[in-house]
Design a protein around this motif. Structure first.
Motif, short mmCIF file in Angstrom:
data_model
loop_
_atom_site.label_atom_id
_atom_site.label_comp_id
_atom_site.label_asym_id
_atom_site.label_seq_id
_atom_site.Cartn_x
_atom_site.Cartn_y
_atom_site.Cartn_z
N ASP A 6 0.69 -1.25 0.06
CA ASP A 6 0.48 0.64 0.07
C ASP A 6 1.13 1.28 0.37
OD1 ASP A 6 -2.98 0.94 0.84
OD2 ASP A 6 -1.51 2.45 1.99
N ALA A 7 1.93 1.14 0.83
CA ALA A 7 2.62 2.88 1.52
C ALA A 7 3.58 2.98 -0.47
CB ALA A 7 3.64 2.52 2.14
N ALA A 8 3.72 1.67 -0.73
CA ALA A 8 4.86 1.66 -2.43
C ALA A 8 4.88 2.67 -3.04
CB ALA A 8 5.47 0.92 -2.74
N GLY A 9 2.99 2.98 -3.73
CA GLY A 9 2.83 3.63 -4.82
C GLY A 9 1.41 4.26 -4.37
N PRO A 10 1.37 5.27 -5.60
CA PRO A 10 0.45 6.44 -5.38
C PRO A 10 -0.62 5.54 -4.63
CG PRO A 10 -0.01 5.05 -7.58
CD PRO A 10 1.34 4.48 -7.41
N GLY A 11 -1.10 6.80 -4.15
CA GLY A 11 -3.20 7.20 -3.82
C GLY A 11 -2.28 6.47 -1.63
N GLY A 12 -1.12 5.67 -1.96
CA GLY A 12 -0.59 4.88 -0.25
C GLY A 12 -0.54 5.82 0.86
#
Lengths: 267, 310
Positions: free
Chosen positions: B96-102
């Protein structure tokens, strides 16, 4: 993504085991020296070791000289070689990329994580060996390798510079391993490739017949941090070493980036 | 949602995907079928931006750059993959944290919701290396569902699940589809596709050989199957309309089973079962595909021989 990579680095048992071993080696050497009080004769063995018996504050520099030739670059090569190839081998690379994490972003995050590991290792080696050195050998005014005495502030500054220089020297290895890591799906192959380059460089540096290429070899100026403890500091090799590593870092990072951007991820 | 135009991928001398024109529409439950090595995975990887096409183009959610829209796509490609030393929850948190919107806000709730959807809420804190094959598969699905995607691209999502698990995941996917998620399911399990999908594309040797709705593919053949203990009487009554007799089963050329039934019963022929003959998906697929690339040596099936002699 950078935070994610750092979190992955710090949560990985391997990170702490390898740093623990890196710290253990100079500590072990220090214990032997303290127990036997037999110092290597001046001019033999790793740099500074003959001097630390009389002054423990010099031990961080000695510890760096102990781990620098082999242990530290191997650890950095393993971590950097694992950066992309390890994800490919585990299959997590494809899931990162479709999350989506841009390939450039991924490479930058991996690079930062490798730099963080390198600096963490070097700083911990220096810090622990300072404590160990002072405990075992006591501290006093630091003698420079030129015979004059350095003030405590001056000595600390020089040690910090030495830590930075050693860290920077390791980035060349990291860049090569990172490049190989984008070439293969096997972290072992990437790490071994980088180590093979270092061994080759090490052999050629010591070979008089190869004197013509010596100034361009990646390991040539590694031990130049010793010059930081001369009085006055002898900057010539330090500057050359810094620039040479810069060229290696730039060349191999560009190659890693170009390769990753155009690569079919089939792992 | 997915539209490809003459998509080609060559790996050296091997043409893995050879001019594929996919058309997956919004709201579809699309089944992507084909033998092993027919190019399914390579096609999926191209759609997701992992493999670069040799030629041709594609559009994913209306965009020509997969990178721009991947945040709205959840995918499971060739089995799930995780960091084994971390827990399932931790793995999803990192994803979740790795990409956009995370963003950190709401991350916990998103991870919890995804774990609950796939029935893993009780096992989220165990390290993934202690998971069973089925649990890993569920966690892979949870990762695909994490961002509440508009499009789900799933490669063999029920791999390693037991029958209850398969049913559970199918119901989950049907529910998501009703709520508006387009499902693109790549599989070689025909039964799975028949139960879940409403449109089907079949790939053979890198070419898309069939693309149609399942209803059309399973359309009645214009013949009626009759199961009767009085096969002899029935044959006499129907005459040349009987195309085949197999013990007590007759195949009759007639597309109106109701009228046929009335006629048989009036003549005193007992009917045990009767219904329109339908082509099965298996028939369709076997007809248009050749043996998978994992078959090495041994006698080849007819289609292969024909192609070789042609």
């Amino acid at each position: 993504m950078i935070v994610v990579e750092l979190s992955k680095l710090l949560r990985r048992p391997r990170t702490w085991v390898s740093i623990g071993l890196l710290v253990l080696l100079p500590t072990l050497v220090a214990v032997f020296l303290a127990v036997s009080e037999v110092a290597p004769r001046p001019g033999t063995g790793p740099a500074f070791l003959s001097a630390v018996l009389s002054n423990g504050a010099l031990y961080p520099a000695a510890a760096l000289a102990i781990v620098l030739p082999l242990f530290l670059p191997v650890a950095v090569a393993v971590i950097a070689g694992d950066a992309v190839a390890g994800e490919a081998q585990a299959g997590t690379l494809r899931y990162l990329l479709i999350r989506p994490v841009g390939r450039t972003r991924l490479l930058v995050a991996k690079l930062i994580s490798v730099v963080a590991y390198t600096m963490l290792a070097v700083v911990l080696v220096a810090a622990v060996s300072y404590v160990v050195g002072v405990q075992l050998f006591g501290s006093g005014p630091l003698p420079s390798t030129s015979g004059t005495t350095l003030s405590t502030g001056d000595a600390t500054l020089r040690t910090v510079l030495a830590v930075l220089y050693v860290g920077w020297s390791m980035l060349g290895v990291a860049a090569v391993a990172l490049f190989l890591s984008t070439m293969t799906d096997s972290p072992l192959a990437a790490a071994l490739g980088a180590i093979a380059l270092l061994v080759t460089s090490g052999v050629l540096v010591g070979l008089d017949a190869a004197a013509s290429v010596r100034p361009y070899l990646p390991t040539r100026y590694w031990l130049a941090f010793v010059d930081l403890f001369r009085d006055p500091v002898l900057y010539r090799d330090l500057v050359r070493g810094t620039l040479l590593q810069g060229v290696y870092v730039l060349a191999f990072l560009s190659a890693a980036w170009a390769n990753l951007m155009t690569k079919d991820i089939t792992s | 949602m997915i539209r490809t135009h003459a998509l080609v991928k060559r790996f050296g001398p091997v043409t893995a995907v050879d001019g594929v024109d996919l058309d997956v529409r919004e709201g579809d439950r699309y089944g992507f079928l084909g033998p092993n090595g027919s190019g399914k995975t390579t096609t999926v990887r191209m759609l997701l931006g992992l493999v670069l096409p040799t030629s041709g183009s594609f559009e994913l959610l209306g965009s020509r750059r997969a990178q721009d829209v991947l945040a709205q796509v959840g995918a499971l490609v060739e089995g799930p993959a995780f960091y084994g030393h971390l827990s399932g929850r931790r793995n999803l948190t990192l994803t979740d944290a790795a990409g956009p919107g995370g963003v950190r806000r709401g991350r916990r709730a998103r991870v919890d919701a995804a774990l609950e959807q796939v029935g893993l809420d009780g096992a989220g804190s165990r390290p993934v290396k202690a998971y069973s094959l089925g649990m890993r598969q569920r966690l892979g699905l949870a990762a695909a569902l994490l961002r509440q995607p508009r499009l789900l691209v799933l490669d063999e999502p029920t791999n390693g699940l037991d029958p209850q698990g398969i049913r559970e995941i199918r119901d989950l996917l049907l529910g998501l589809n009703r709520a508006g998620t387009t499902v693109f399911l790549s599989s070689h399990l025909l039964a799975e596709v028949e139960l879940l999908c409403d449109r089907v594309g079949v790939l053979n040797r890198g070419r898309l050989v069939v693309q149609d709705s399942l209803a059309v593919l399973q359309a009645p053949t214009g013949r009626t199957q009759v199961d009767t203990p009085d096969a002899f009487q029935a044959t006499q009554l129907l005459g040349s309309r009987v195309e085949a007799v197999d013990g007590m089963r007759l195949l009759v050329r007639d597309d109106d089973p109701a009228a046929l039934n009335a006629m048989l019963v009036r003549a005193g022929v007992r009917v045990r079962a009767l219904g329109p003959e339908r082509r099965t998906l298996e028939d369709t697929v076997l007809q248009v595909t050749t043996a998978g690339s994992d078959r090495v040596g041994g006698p080849q099936r007819d289609a292969d021989v024909e192609e070789l002699s042609a």
